[in-house]
Design an enzyme around this catalytic site. Sequence first.
Site, PDB file in Angstrom:
ATOM      1  N   LYS A  13       0.807  -1.221   0.000  1.00 53.14           N
ATOM      2  CA  LYS A  13       0.000   0.000   0.000  1.00 53.14           C
ATOM      3  C   LYS A  13       0.845   1.279   0.000  1.00 53.14           C
ATOM      4  O   LYS A  13       0.586   2.188  -0.785  1.00 53.14           O
ATOM      5  CB  LYS A  13      -0.911  -0.048   1.228  1.00 53.14           C
ATOM      6  N   ARG A  88      -8.868   4.384   9.609  1.00 52.88           N
ATOM      7  CA  ARG A  88      -8.693   3.026  10.137  1.00 52.88           C
ATOM      8  C   ARG A  88      -9.862   2.642  11.026  1.00 52.88           C
ATOM      9  O   ARG A  88      -9.908   1.506  11.506  1.00 52.88           O
ATOM     10  CB  ARG A  88      -7.418   2.948  10.953  1.00 52.88           C
ATOM     11  N   ARG A 127      11.938 -12.278   5.801  1.00 48.00           N
ATOM     12  CA  ARG A 127      13.165 -11.522   6.027  1.00 48.00           C
ATOM     13  C   ARG A 127      14.066 -12.191   7.078  1.00 48.00           C
ATOM     14  O   ARG A 127      13.605 -12.534   8.166  1.00 48.00           O
ATOM     15  CB  ARG A 127      12.823 -10.111   6.474  1.00 48.00           C
ATOM     16  N   ARG A 160      13.899 -11.524  12.994  1.00 47.92           N
ATOM     17  CA  ARG A 160      13.433 -10.599  14.039  1.00 47.92           C
ATOM     18  C   ARG A 160      12.105 -11.090  14.599  1.00 47.92           C
ATOM     19  O   ARG A 160      11.294 -11.665  13.861  1.00 47.92           O
ATOM     20  CB  ARG A 160      13.204  -9.209  13.445  1.00 47.92           C
ATOM     21  N   ARG A 171      -0.787  -9.785  13.735  1.00 43.65           N
ATOM     22  CA  ARG A 171      -0.867  -8.431  13.164  1.00 43.65           C
ATOM     23  C   ARG A 171      -1.861  -8.409  12.007  1.00 43.65           C
ATOM     24  O   ARG A 171      -2.672  -7.489  11.871  1.00 43.65           O
ATOM     25  CB  ARG A 171       0.540  -7.996  12.706  1.00 43.65           C
TER      26      ARG A 171
HETATM   27  P1  AMP Z   1       1.425   2.870   9.536  1.00 42.44           P
HETATM   28  O1  AMP Z   1       2.747   3.389   9.084  1.00 42.44           O
HETATM   29  O2  AMP Z   1       0.284   3.300   8.687  1.00 42.44           O
HETATM   30  O3  AMP Z   1       1.430   1.382   9.773  1.00 42.44           O
HETATM   31  O4  AMP Z   1       1.159   3.519  10.972  1.00 42.44           O
HETATM   32  C1  AMP Z   1       2.048   3.358  12.071  1.00 42.44           C
HETATM   33  C2  AMP Z   1       1.298   3.535  13.379  1.00 42.44           C
HETATM   34  O5  AMP Z   1       0.739   4.854  13.461  1.00 42.44           O
HETATM   35  C3  AMP Z   1       0.110   2.604  13.566  1.00 42.44           C
HETATM   36  O6  AMP Z   1       0.503   1.359  14.089  1.00 42.44           O
HETATM   37  C4  AMP Z   1      -0.742   3.393  14.552  1.00 42.44           C
HETATM   38  O7  AMP Z   1      -0.227   3.299  15.866  1.00 42.44           O
HETATM   39  C5  AMP Z   1      -0.538   4.822  14.071  1.00 42.44           C
HETATM   40  N1  AMP Z   1      -1.563   5.220  13.081  1.00 42.44           N
HETATM   41  C6  AMP Z   1      -1.353   5.537  11.778  1.00 42.44           C
HETATM   42  N2  AMP Z   1      -2.507   5.868  11.166  1.00 42.44           N
HETATM   43  C7  AMP Z   1      -3.484   5.761  12.114  1.00 42.44           C
HETATM   44  C8  AMP Z   1      -4.894   5.942  12.103  1.00 42.44           C
HETATM   45  N3  AMP Z   1      -5.557   6.305  10.987  1.00 42.44           N
HETATM   46  N4  AMP Z   1      -5.568   5.735  13.260  1.00 42.44           N
HETATM   47  C9  AMP Z   1      -4.919   5.378  14.383  1.00 42.44           C
HETATM   48  N5  AMP Z   1      -3.597   5.164  14.469  1.00 42.44           N
HETATM   49  C10 AMP Z   1      -2.866   5.351  13.333  1.00 42.44           C
END
Ligand code: AMP
Length: 222
Positions: A13, A88, A127, A160, A171
């Site tokens: 994505k 999300r 990985r 890891r 996850r």
């Molecule tokens: P990502 O890089 O999109 O996987 O985001 C990294 C982390 O940021 C996630 O694991 C959440 O803790 C937080 N995060 C990013 N986008 C959101 C969202 N729309 N709502 C809540 N937490 C978010």
Amino acid sequence: MQLILLGLPGAGKGTQAQLLAQRQGLLHISTGDMFRQAAAEGTDLGKRAQEYMSRGELVPDEVTIGMLLDRIQRPDAAAGIMLDGFPRTIPQAEALDAALANQNRAIDAVLYIKVPEDLLMARLTGRWSCPNCGAIYHELTSPPAAKGKCDRCGADLTQRADDRPDTVRARLDTNRTWTEALADYYEKQGKLHAVDGAGEPDQVTARLTAEIDAVSAAGEKA
Ligand code: AMP
């Protein structure tokens, strides 16, 4: 255009969002990147977000929605946005719809990059690294010549904790719950477009581009 990219971890994505935003002249907005940047700068928002991110939890809606709505109201977002990692939750999706409606805008399409479970697992658990010399391998794209052994120094490769199958499966399960809920939300609005995410990245880009072009052509006709 206002586009959203949905997809489970490992679906590609982030990469696709960046490429497509550039191609379409849209502002790429990743809430994950925004939180990481705020955390690196040590702002109050960043510190708050970091608490949740380090536990692998979602940052609360009241923080996330405020940050995102502020971002999409800035001038550089006026030409269109490509959202990556937001929404999300359903309240996030509803807040986004309401804010865009206030600006006489709306989400045009939600592109859902779908990848079969076994391929996601293979991508996310493949990985391995060398504890001795630091070399990194991936079973799919850059495997070592002898399984489990470093090409450079012959040491046993290690994985890891984040990349181990049980962790990855958990996850994926959590992510699937909210991703499917959002897919339903946009399906009901007639905006969901599923795109096959298997194959090489440029093949996936071509499929996404074709979908966006179709949405854009339908919009111009209407
Ligand atoms: P990502 O890089 O999109 O996987 O985001 C990294 C982390 O940021 C996630 O694991 C959440 O803790 C937080 N995060 C990013 N986008 C959101 C969202 N729309 N709502 C809540 N937490 C978010």
